[in-house]
Design an enzyme around this catalytic site. Sequence first.
Site, PDB file in Angstrom:
ATOM      1  N   LYS A  54      64.780  75.487  50.126  1.00 42.46           N
ATOM      2  CA  LYS A  54      64.003  75.384  51.109  1.00 42.46           C
ATOM      3  C   LYS A  54      64.547  75.891  52.572  1.00 42.46           C
ATOM      4  O   LYS A  54      63.982  76.508  53.282  1.00 42.46           O
ATOM      5  CB  LYS A  54      63.408  73.881  51.339  1.00 42.46           C
ATOM      6  CG  LYS A  54      62.371  73.822  50.340  1.00 42.46           C
ATOM      7  CD  LYS A  54      61.935  72.227  50.095  1.00 42.46           C
ATOM      8  CE  LYS A  54      61.127  71.854  48.947  1.00 42.46           C
ATOM      9  NZ  LYS A  54      61.017  70.342  48.605  1.00 42.46           N
ATOM     10  N   GLN A  98      62.546  64.580  50.595  1.00 37.46           N
ATOM     11  CA  GLN A  98      62.446  65.190  49.235  1.00 37.46           C
ATOM     12  C   GLN A  98      62.329  64.113  48.290  1.00 37.46           C
ATOM     13  O   GLN A  98      63.231  62.915  48.178  1.00 37.46           O
ATOM     14  CB  GLN A  98      63.974  65.918  48.825  1.00 37.46           C
ATOM     15  CG  GLN A  98      64.263  66.562  47.650  1.00 37.46           C
ATOM     16  CD  GLN A  98      62.909  67.609  47.228  1.00 37.46           C
ATOM     17  OE1 GLN A  98      63.065  68.438  48.078  1.00 37.46           O
ATOM     18  NE2 GLN A  98      62.356  67.863  46.232  1.00 37.46           N
ATOM     19  N   ASP A 121      53.994  67.873  53.942  1.00 37.59           N
ATOM     20  CA  ASP A 121      53.972  67.604  52.578  1.00 37.59           C
ATOM     21  C   ASP A 121      52.510  66.919  52.463  1.00 37.59           C
ATOM     22  O   ASP A 121      51.927  67.009  51.179  1.00 37.59           O
ATOM     23  CB  ASP A 121      54.724  66.615  51.999  1.00 37.59           C
ATOM     24  CG  ASP A 121      55.697  67.289  50.674  1.00 37.59           C
ATOM     25  OD1 ASP A 121      55.264  68.314  50.250  1.00 37.59           O
ATOM     26  OD2 ASP A 121      56.579  66.806  50.213  1.00 37.59           O
TER      27      ASP A 121
END
Length: 296
Positions: A54, A98, A121
């Site tokens: 990422k 994460q 997200d």
Amino acid sequence: MSAEIIDGKAFAAQLRERIAAHVADFVAEAGRKPGLAVILVGDDPASQVYVGSKGKATIAAGMESFQHVLPSSTSQADLIALVEQLNNDDAVDGILVQLPLPDGLDEAATVAAIDPAKDVDGLTDANVARLANNEDGLVPCTPLGCMMLLHDRIGDLTGLDAVVVGRSQLVGRPMAQLLVNANCTVTVAHSRTRNLPDIVRNADIVVAAVGRAEMVKGDWLKRDTVVIDVGINRMPPTEEGKKGKLVGDVAFAEAEHVKAITPVPGGVGPMTIAVLLRNTLVAARARAGLARVDGL
Ligand code: NDP
């Protein structure tokens, strides 16, 4: 094989190029780069690989990457304090924690602390509600990537019968919602579903997001179905010292009769990171008071 293979890798590469061009426009307009902060707690090797890729993709798109790696002994209070610090940092447009977090840390409380305007997200209650109400918001990356592949292959999805296998917060539920918002008739299947093969047999679109290697068999899939395989499963190694191969949730070799199918790897996986960059750009433009970019 007559099925068209949906090349998510190539689609994601094109999307990343378009994002990089829009990032250059953003820098010219806003006088700064969009910034994505990723928080990794603990030393899970798979998560380290995801966070590393990422970061690389963020920099390659011309954005600022902020990586915060914390020990698994981090307290809930310290984790929330970092999220709040990033909420208040003007250089940060997107915050991604994460998952999964190590045992003892509360994922729901951590996600809830993220400013919805920076929730790339799409997991905060505010963004979940916007998706449910078919309003603009930040949408989880993997299902949004699946939608892009479906629209690219099929165009208008109105009236199609879609089956989503899996109902997780990150994939199955938002996927089903996106399909409803695109005027599909949607069935959501899960571990308590009865007669799964018969349900899948009715579908024009099948999205498999289960995490069970090759669970969806070829004879569950009718001709003309478009299959999106989200699953990533590592098979046992066939030779000592080598890694087993990656397979999806669909028995790919049995699906040659369908209209189109995403491979694993090279299907949905590359889309997830590309959409993360897209969401960061969308968040940056909104925070800077700039208009949304059409077609992204
Ligand atoms: P979860 O484990 O959170 O959810 C799995 C879902 O599958 C649950 O809803 C579960 O049902 C359902 N399920 C389990 N067993 C069955 C069964 N026998 N029949 C029908 N449904 C079943 O997984 P995620 O949604 O996070 O991920 C799913 C897969 O997608 C994994 O392989 C993951 O690695 C992959 N993934 C890939 C990404 C990518 O970028 N390509 C991104 C994210 C995930 P119930 O709710 O009843 O327990």
